[in-house]
Design a protein around this motif. Structure first.
Motif, PDB file in Angstrom:
ATOM      1  N   TRP A  59       0.707  -1.233  -0.008  1.00  0.00           N
ATOM      2  CA  TRP A  59       0.108   0.091  -0.124  1.00  0.00           C
ATOM      3  C   TRP A  59       0.965   1.258   0.059  1.00  0.00           C
ATOM      4  O   TRP A  59       0.427   2.475  -0.152  1.00  0.00           O
ATOM      5  CB  TRP A  59      -0.950   0.015   1.246  1.00  0.00           C
ATOM      6  CG  TRP A  59      -1.718  -1.265   1.262  1.00  0.00           C
ATOM      7  CD1 TRP A  59      -1.732  -2.269   2.082  1.00  0.00           C
ATOM      8  CD2 TRP A  59      -2.613  -1.878   0.173  1.00  0.00           C
ATOM      9  NE1 TRP A  59      -2.324  -3.201   1.807  1.00  0.00           N
ATOM     10  CE2 TRP A  59      -3.165  -3.174   0.626  1.00  0.00           C
ATOM     11  CE3 TRP A  59      -3.167  -1.389  -0.980  1.00  0.00           C
ATOM     12  CZ2 TRP A  59      -3.988  -3.920  -0.193  1.00  0.00           C
ATOM     13  CZ3 TRP A  59      -4.065  -1.819  -1.590  1.00  0.00           C
ATOM     14  CH2 TRP A  59      -4.404  -3.346  -1.129  1.00  0.00           C
ATOM     15  N   ARG A  68      -6.730   0.001  -4.441  1.00  0.00           N
ATOM     16  CA  ARG A  68      -7.777  -0.565  -3.463  1.00  0.00           C
ATOM     17  C   ARG A  68      -7.625  -1.929  -2.936  1.00  0.00           C
ATOM     18  O   ARG A  68      -6.689  -2.705  -3.840  1.00  0.00           O
ATOM     19  CB  ARG A  68      -9.220  -0.451  -3.877  1.00  0.00           C
ATOM     20  CG  ARG A  68      -9.576  -1.240  -5.035  1.00  0.00           C
ATOM     21  CD  ARG A  68     -10.736  -0.662  -5.695  1.00  0.00           C
ATOM     22  NE  ARG A  68     -11.271  -1.278  -6.959  1.00  0.00           N
ATOM     23  CZ  ARG A  68     -11.962  -1.040  -7.746  1.00  0.00           C
ATOM     24  NH1 ARG A  68     -12.895   0.446  -7.521  1.00  0.00           N
ATOM     25  NH2 ARG A  68     -12.161  -1.883  -8.924  1.00  0.00           N
ATOM     26  N   SER A  69      -7.969  -2.262  -1.966  1.00  0.00           N
ATOM     27  CA  SER A  69      -7.792  -3.796  -1.663  1.00  0.00           C
ATOM     28  C   SER A  69      -8.594  -4.811  -2.583  1.00  0.00           C
ATOM     29  O   SER A  69      -9.551  -4.398  -3.077  1.00  0.00           O
ATOM     30  CB  SER A  69      -8.524  -3.993  -0.157  1.00  0.00           C
ATOM     31  OG  SER A  69      -9.895  -3.768  -0.176  1.00  0.00           O
ATOM     32  N   THR A  90      -9.696   1.830   0.121  1.00  0.00           N
ATOM     33  CA  THR A  90      -8.530   2.424  -0.755  1.00  0.00           C
ATOM     34  C   THR A  90      -7.232   2.288  -0.096  1.00  0.00           C
ATOM     35  O   THR A  90      -7.162   1.756   1.166  1.00  0.00           O
ATOM     36  CB  THR A  90      -8.641   3.927  -0.798  1.00  0.00           C
ATOM     37  OG1 THR A  90      -8.499   4.586   0.447  1.00  0.00           O
ATOM     38  CG2 THR A  90     -10.058   4.179  -1.501  1.00  0.00           C
ATOM     39  N   THR A 204      -9.101  -2.403 -11.235  1.00  0.00           N
ATOM     40  CA  THR A 204      -8.889  -1.241 -10.305  1.00  0.00           C
ATOM     41  C   THR A 204      -8.555   0.111 -11.035  1.00  0.00           C
ATOM     42  O   THR A 204      -8.938   1.360 -10.965  1.00  0.00           O
ATOM     43  CB  THR A 204      -7.982  -1.501  -9.152  1.00  0.00           C
ATOM     44  OG1 THR A 204      -8.147  -2.748  -8.527  1.00  0.00           O
ATOM     45  CG2 THR A 204      -7.676  -0.421  -8.442  1.00  0.00           C
TER      46      THR A 204
END
Length: 501
Positions: A59, A68-69, A90, A204
């Motif tokens: 991250w 984001r995850s 996020t 994403t």
């Protein structure tokens, strides 16, 4: 201080810092490991070495728009700290959450940033690991020793992504960037952009830039499966509405998600065609009956063989539906000065080409390992439940789940490490490693993961570097969370597979 490093080579150093445990990496697993050590082993000394300039791991290193995850935060979040935001979060939200864990538990003093480990040497004479790290902001070397090495570095090689060697790349006059090393100042406004590669990164990135670009074209060699749904958890919302404590909500929702994921995973094996149709129907419901789902979103493999990419609120497919994004399921024949030519003959022009083509695995952090002055050949070892390895003392590697949340296994293994270290104290032992038992001597040795079970490109490319698995349950990473939750807490540390010294 005289230190015997590797069993034979003596060096006189006075600048070695000594710890009971050295944790590699301050990402989601490393920060969690630090928490568990501080709460379960408060008398242990430990340090966390992180190569980046701050915590966060993936991250922190990934900068592409929209990051984001790809797992819900009720399970990607730690079991000990409730998650109260939207399930898919996020990178900024995840970093804030991790920062709270560090602050609330006074962990910052244990973490050394800008420390890239270059070598790890085990000395059987000293029963310790000797670690050399380079301080990346100054170039200075730093030296540490620890009784136990806890590998929480993840499996991304953050410094580079995997980029195929396409013909004609040198002729292209536009920009080629990789999602793994996204330039923070990249200007894609009103530009024609090609994104190469199917997967969670493309799904994403594309909706995050589509509104700003002139047009985005996804070029994918083959499609993958996507899971769509609203970015909310109705059970969590209902429990909050009746004012249940956040701790209870987190535990209840976490258990429900793990239960549902276990059922889904089983169904992909027992009724793959039904699961396949369910996933494709959800995509068809957004794109409409006239869209060519068969070509662009129907994979040629069964759902369990690669991770299902989550698309919250269907935003990726909404971008396609709006006309901002088009999809070409084809392969690049060659680059030209202005774009690419596909094998079908189609010509695509682009100002920017984004390679979202996956990553390279680091194996044990790309660290130079040795055991008593002998280089460690990791692929010669056999893994014990995907976390310890034959012939490697006092080391555990956190390797999560391909299809589920990394943090669930990281939490589970944190408990195991603390129990292992306590057992070591109880036995007055200085070392522990795993070995094949007499009944395992004729056991068939297999690849780290069965390619018929899970076979993404990054894993296939790295397989020759990874440890072997065995044909018995103890000697492979099951990738089965429900099984691990039952088995790992009950492992008999006095079992014949453990060697204490």
């Amino acid at each position: 201080m005289t230190v015997t490093s590797g069993g034979s080579e003596s060096t006189n150093r006075t600048d070695i810092e000594e710890f009971d445990v050295l944790v590699v990496g301050a990402g989601i697993a490393g920060v969690g490991g630090a928490y568990h050590l501080s709460t379960q082993r408060p008398d242990s000394t430990f340090v966390v070495l992180e190569s980046q300039d701050n915590f966060g791991g993936t991250w922190r290193s990934h900068n592409y728009p929209g990051i984001r995850s790809d797992s819900d935060l009720h399970t990607y979040g730690y079991k000990f700290k409730p998650w109260t935001g939207p399930p898919i979060a996020t990178a900024e939200e995840i970093l804030n959450y991790m920062g709270e864990v560090i602050d609330e538990n006074d962990l910052s003093g244990h973490i050394r940033y800008n420390h890239k480990i270059t070598s790890a040497k085990w000395s059987s004479e000293e029963n310790r690991w000797f670690i050399e790290a380079t301080q990346t902001d100054t170039g200075d070397s730093r030296y540490f020793s620890a009784n136990f090495l806890w590998m929480c570095q993840g499996y991304y090689r953050h410094s580079e992504g995997f980029t195929p060697d396409w013909p004609g790349m040198d002729d292209y006059q536009g920009q080629i960037v990789h999602s793994e090393t996204w330039p923070k100042d990249l200007d894609y406004v009103d530009k024609k952009v090609i994104v190469v590669g199917s997967g969670a990164t493309s799904a994403t990135l594309i909706p995050a830039i589509a509104d700003s670009c002139e047009h985005v074209t996804l070029v994918q060699r083959s499609p993958i499966y996507y899971g769509t749904g609203r970015n909310q958890n109705e059970l969590a919302d209902m429990l909050r509405e009746i004012e249940v404590d956040d701790e209870w909500i987190h535990e209840i929702v976490r258990r429900k998600i793990i239960h549902d994921q276990s059922i889904f995973h089983r169904r992909t094996f027992e009724e793959p065609e039904v699961v396949k149709e369910e996933l494709l129907t959800a995509v068809r419901d957004i794109l409409g009956p006239d869209y060519d789902i068969d070509t662009h979103f129907t994979p040629d493999y069964r759902p369990w063989r690669q991770r299902v990419a989550l698309v919250p609120d269907g935003d990726f497919f909404e971008s396609i539906k709006s006309g901002q994004v088009s999809v070409e399921t084809d392969e690049i024949e060659t680059f030209t000065s202005t774009g690419v030519v596909l094998k079908s003959g189609a010509v695509l022009e682009a100002d920017i080409v984004v390679a979202a083509t996956g990553f390279n695995m680091n194996v044990l952090g790309d660290i130079d390992f040795s055991i008593d002055d002998q280089p460690l050949v990791f692929s010669d070892t056999v893994n014990y439940r995907g976390m310890m390895f034959t012939g490697i003392p006092n080391l555990l590697w956190v390797f999560g789940y391909f299809r589920g949340s990394w943090t669930v296994r990281a939490d589970l293994l944190s408990d195991f490490v603390c129990r292992l270290l306590t057992h070591m104290d109880d036995k007055d032992a200085q070392r522990v490693e795993v070995k094949l038992r007499p009944e395992d001597e004729d056991m068939e040795l297999l690849p780290w993961q069965d390619p018929e079970n899970f076979n993404p490109g990054y894993l296939t490319r790295a397989m020759p570097l990874l440890p072997k698995s065995g044909a018995k349950p103890e000697w492979h990473h099951s990738q089965n969370l429900a099984e691990d939750l039952k088995v790992i807490p009950g492992i008999d540390l006095d079992g014949e597979e453990f060697v204490w010294g």
